[in-house]
Design a protein around this motif. Structure first.
Motif, PDB file in Angstrom:
ATOM      1  N   ILE A 359     -44.546 -34.120 -24.994  1.00 21.86           N
ATOM      2  CA  ILE A 359     -43.211 -34.233 -25.596  1.00 21.86           C
ATOM      3  C   ILE A 359     -43.078 -35.594 -26.266  1.00 21.86           C
ATOM      4  CG2 ILE A 359     -40.719 -34.294 -25.147  1.00 21.86           C
ATOM      5  CD1 ILE A 359     -41.155 -32.288 -22.924  1.00 21.86           C
ATOM      6  N   GLY A 360     -43.072 -36.659 -25.471  1.00 18.93           N
ATOM      7  CA  GLY A 360     -43.006 -37.999 -26.049  1.00 18.93           C
ATOM      8  C   GLY A 360     -44.371 -38.643 -26.149  1.00 18.93           C
ATOM      9  N   SER A 361     -45.132 -38.567 -25.067  1.00 11.30           N
ATOM     10  CA  SER A 361     -46.419 -39.274 -25.014  1.00 11.30           C
ATOM     11  C   SER A 361     -47.538 -38.371 -25.519  1.00 11.30           C
ATOM     12  CB  SER A 361     -46.703 -39.728 -23.576  1.00 11.30           C
ATOM     13  OG  SER A 361     -45.712 -40.656 -23.158  1.00 11.30           O
ATOM     14  N   LEU A 362     -47.985 -38.642 -26.739  1.00 10.53           N
ATOM     15  CA  LEU A 362     -48.988 -37.815 -27.410  1.00 10.53           C
ATOM     16  C   LEU A 362     -50.176 -38.683 -27.823  1.00 10.53           C
ATOM     17  CD1 LEU A 362     -46.565 -35.873 -29.805  1.00 10.53           C
ATOM     18  CD2 LEU A 362     -47.489 -35.057 -27.631  1.00 10.53           C
ATOM     19  N   PHE A 363     -51.332 -38.425 -27.250  1.00 15.94           N
ATOM     20  CA  PHE A 363     -52.543 -39.179 -27.568  1.00 15.94           C
ATOM     21  C   PHE A 363     -52.281 -40.693 -27.501  1.00 15.94           C
ATOM     22  CE2 PHE A 363     -53.383 -35.018 -29.652  1.00 15.94           C
ATOM     23  CZ  PHE A 363     -54.412 -34.626 -28.808  1.00 15.94           C
ATOM     24  N   GLU A 364     -52.347 -41.407 -28.643  1.00 16.84           N
ATOM     25  CA  GLU A 364     -52.287 -42.876 -28.596  1.00 16.84           C
ATOM     26  C   GLU A 364     -50.894 -43.467 -28.804  1.00 16.84           C
ATOM     27  OE1 GLU A 364     -55.717 -41.827 -27.885  1.00 16.84           O
ATOM     28  OE2 GLU A 364     -55.329 -41.385 -30.024  1.00 16.84           O
ATOM     29  N   LEU A 365     -49.850 -42.640 -28.783  1.00 19.15           N
ATOM     30  CA  LEU A 365     -48.516 -43.194 -29.041  1.00 19.15           C
ATOM     31  C   LEU A 365     -47.431 -42.318 -28.439  1.00 19.15           C
ATOM     32  CD1 LEU A 365     -46.916 -45.432 -30.585  1.00 19.15           C
ATOM     33  CD2 LEU A 365     -46.746 -43.810 -32.495  1.00 19.15           C
ATOM     34  N   ASN A 366     -46.421 -42.955 -27.858  1.00 19.70           N
ATOM     35  CA  ASN A 366     -45.215 -42.237 -27.475  1.00 19.70           C
ATOM     36  C   ASN A 366     -44.332 -42.104 -28.707  1.00 19.70           C
ATOM     37  OD1 ASN A 366     -42.189 -42.277 -26.651  1.00 19.70           O
ATOM     38  ND2 ASN A 366     -43.269 -41.501 -24.853  1.00 19.70           N
ATOM     39  N   VAL A 367     -43.853 -40.894 -28.960  1.00 23.49           N
ATOM     40  CA  VAL A 367     -43.054 -40.650 -30.161  1.00 23.49           C
ATOM     41  C   VAL A 367     -41.647 -40.150 -29.811  1.00 23.49           C
ATOM     42  CG1 VAL A 367     -44.980 -40.325 -31.737  1.00 23.49           C
ATOM     43  CG2 VAL A 367     -44.162 -38.375 -30.387  1.00 23.49           C
ATOM     44  N   ALA A 368     -41.081 -40.694 -28.735  1.00 22.64           N
ATOM     45  CA  ALA A 368     -39.679 -40.425 -28.400  1.00 22.64           C
ATOM     46  C   ALA A 368     -39.003 -41.712 -27.948  1.00 22.64           C
ATOM     47  CB  ALA A 368     -39.587 -39.357 -27.312  1.00 22.64           C
ATOM     48  N   MET A 369     -39.437 -42.838 -28.518  1.00 19.08           N
ATOM     49  CA  MET A 369     -38.949 -44.135 -28.044  1.00 19.08           C
ATOM     50  C   MET A 369     -37.496 -44.430 -28.388  1.00 19.08           C
ATOM     51  SD  MET A 369     -42.262 -46.668 -28.277  1.00 19.08           S
ATOM     52  CE  MET A 369     -42.781 -46.269 -29.954  1.00 19.08           C
ATOM     53  N   PRO A 370     -37.006 -44.090 -29.581  1.00 14.84           N
ATOM     54  CA  PRO A 370     -35.605 -44.425 -29.866  1.00 14.84           C
ATOM     55  C   PRO A 370     -34.611 -43.765 -28.916  1.00 14.84           C
ATOM     56  CG  PRO A 370     -36.794 -44.067 -31.910  1.00 14.84           C
ATOM     57  CD  PRO A 370     -37.710 -43.638 -30.803  1.00 14.84           C
ATOM     58  N   VAL A 371     -34.809 -42.491 -28.600  1.00 14.46           N
ATOM     59  CA  VAL A 371     -33.865 -41.837 -27.681  1.00 14.46           C
ATOM     60  C   VAL A 371     -34.025 -42.400 -26.278  1.00 14.46           C
ATOM     61  CG1 VAL A 371     -35.332 -39.857 -27.003  1.00 14.46           C
ATOM     62  CG2 VAL A 371     -32.840 -39.615 -27.081  1.00 14.46           C
ATOM     63  N   MET A 372     -35.235 -42.802 -25.920  1.00 16.31           N
ATOM     64  CA  MET A 372     -35.471 -43.382 -24.606  1.00 16.31           C
ATOM     65  C   MET A 372     -34.711 -44.694 -24.447  1.00 16.31           C
ATOM     66  SD  MET A 372     -39.122 -44.392 -22.839  1.00 16.31           S
ATOM     67  CE  MET A 372     -39.614 -42.708 -22.443  1.00 16.31           C
ATOM     68  N   ILE A 373     -34.801 -45.578 -25.418  1.00 18.77           N
ATOM     69  CA  ILE A 373     -34.133 -46.872 -25.278  1.00 18.77           C
ATOM     70  C   ILE A 373     -32.625 -46.719 -25.442  1.00 18.77           C
ATOM     71  CG2 ILE A 373     -34.385 -47.558 -27.701  1.00 18.77           C
ATOM     72  CD1 ILE A 373     -34.513 -49.796 -24.528  1.00 18.77           C
TER      73      ILE A 373
END
Length: 470
Positions: A359-373
């Motif tokens: 969902i957020g953590s995909l291979f070499e990058l997390n791609v759900a950081m704005p909603v997380m912070i």
């Protein structure tokens, strides 16, 4: 009518409001993401200011960045960190999952501010001697390490400056009540049913301990954000295009400036590909929220009434409680704390989900950081604010209804517990049931049946002694 200027990025031309300090990349993001119409939280923007200043300082020290440009970037970044240009950061929370749009927003605003300082004006990108948003402001960096680094900075600073002091005040006030009410005895309750006596001070010692542990948990959350700074990993955690000493210098500069002990991530691929530090940090905040529900709910129940409830506590009256029932007053401050807990627990689900693999953590990058912070910062703000409100508007003015406490103790059937070692468990159980059926107190019934000498009965039924065994 809004005036526009033409700016360019690698995808072509964009129309940018003439008075905006951002450029084409930001304008493109504003156009792409009209979702929540809510920008990234201001503390994250301020964190970017602190981060970009530290990065420019590190690049200057390492001989990578011209002194004149570095000084202009640092000054501009410090202005962003001070919140002077928040209105120039319009990018929506629900944007690219890496936060690239916000990083470019910061790069463009800082570049234009720096160029103003250099006498070149807004939109000078590409001119000789001008600060470039990518080449200079973003030197040795990637959105993939700057956005998560800004998350760590914003979260750590707000925990340190907003939430932890508020939790400490909350704990201190509860401890004051513990000491002040240690001689007052009330009836205890287990399973919502009458139990043996307990001192009000002992009850509040439990609340004070929960609040103390909340402070400890807040400190642990802060530690999770201090210890794993992603800056220096650049694109995929390998550190491509940055100096080997860059991250260490950036962390040192930030620590000195902000009074937070930031440490470079021991493993950059982990720090960028996963967001376990934030999942762990917010788990501590969720536990703080759960602790608050226990304290707030107990206090509102103990203050219930005034005629038909427990009414052992007298809560400060803060506002009329009903638009139809005259004279009604409700425990609204406790209700506010309960609702904050609902939101924080919901935010924990957001952060956990955003950290999940696939969902957020995909291979070499997390791609759900704005909603997380966004969720994390809301929790920090709400917990800090409600702790202060609860302390100021409820705890400080809270009182014990001592007359009510005495009356309920005398009526309690569980006073018979102290007689069990003398009369036996089964005899005492029969006494409790008989006293209930005949609407008598344990004292009355034992006296009527001459089961114990009066002096011994008086001693055994002393409620204070029941709270001090041995």
């Amino acid at each position: 009518m809004t005036q526009y200027r033409t700016e360019r990025d690698t995808m072509g031309e964009m129309q940018v409001p003439a008075d905006a300090l951002y450029g084409a990349s930001t304008a493109r993001a504003v156009d792409n993401f009209p979702v929540a119409h809510e920008p990234v939280p201001a503390p994250v923007i301020h964190a970017f200011g602190h981060l970009k200043a530290a990065c420019a300082q590190a690049n200057l020290e390492l001989g990578k960045l011209d002194a004149k440009l570095a000084e202009a970037i640092i000054a501009a970044s410090n202005d962003v960190a001070a919140g002077k240009y928040d209105q120039h950061f319009p990018v929506d929370v629900y944007q690219t999952g890496s936060g690239t749009s916000t990083n470019m927003n910061a790069n463009e605003v800082i570049a234009n501010l720096a160029n103003q300082r250099l006498g070149l004006g807004v939109g000078a990108k590409g001119q000789k001697g001008a600060v470039h948003p990518n080449d200079h402001v973003n030197m040795g960096q990637s959105s993939n390490d700057t956005f998560p680094a800004a998350m760590h900075i914003a979260g750590a600073v707000e925990l340190k400056e907003r939430m932890l002091p508020a939790l400490q005040r909350f704990a201190d006030e509860l401890a004051k009540k513990e000491a002040a009410w240690d001689s007052i005895v009330k009836i205890g309750r287990t399973h919502l049913m009458d139990a043996t006596p307990i001192r009000v001070g002992q009850v509040f010692s439990g609340y004070a301990a929960q609040a103390h542990f909340a402070c400890v948990r807040g400190g642990r959350a802060l530690a999770r954000l201090e210890e794993n700074m992603p800056i220096g990993g650049t694109a995929v955690g390998t550190g491509i295009n940055t100096h080997p000493e860059f991250a260490k210098r950036v962390c040192a500069a930030l620590s000195k400036k902000l009074g937070v002990n930031f440490q470079e991530a021991p493993n950059h691929p982990e720090a960028q590909a996963a967001k376990d530090s934030f999942v762990a940090a917010h788990a501590e905040l969720k536990t703080v929220a759960v602790s608050m529900t226990k304290i707030a709910n107990d206090i509102r129940w103990l203050g219930s009434g005034p005629r038909c409830g427990l009414f052992e506590l007298l809560l400060p009256e803060t506002q009329p409680g009903s638009s139809i029932m005259p004279g009604k007053v409700n425990p609204v401050i406790a209700e506010s704390m309960m609702m904050v807990a609902c939101r924080v627990i919901g935010n924990d689900s957001v952060i956990t989900t955003a950290g999940l693999g696939g969902i957020g953590s995909l291979f070499e990058l997390n791609v759900a950081m704005p909603v997380m912070i966004d969720a994390f910062m809301e929790s920090v703000k709400l917990l800090g604010n409600v702790a202060n409100v609860f302390t100021d508007k409820l705890l400080v003015g809270l009182q014990v209804n001592e007359e009510r406490c005495r009356a309920l103790i005398d009526q309690s059937l569980m006073m018979v517990t102290s007689l069990a070692p003398v009369l036996g468990y089964e005899t005492c159980a029969k006494l409790a049931k008989q006293a209930f059926q005949e609407n008598k107190t344990i004292r009355q019934l034992v006296s009527e049946q001459n089961l114990l000498p009066a002096a011994e009965l008086e001693k055994l039924l002393d409620p204070d002694s029941m709270t001090r065994p041995g």
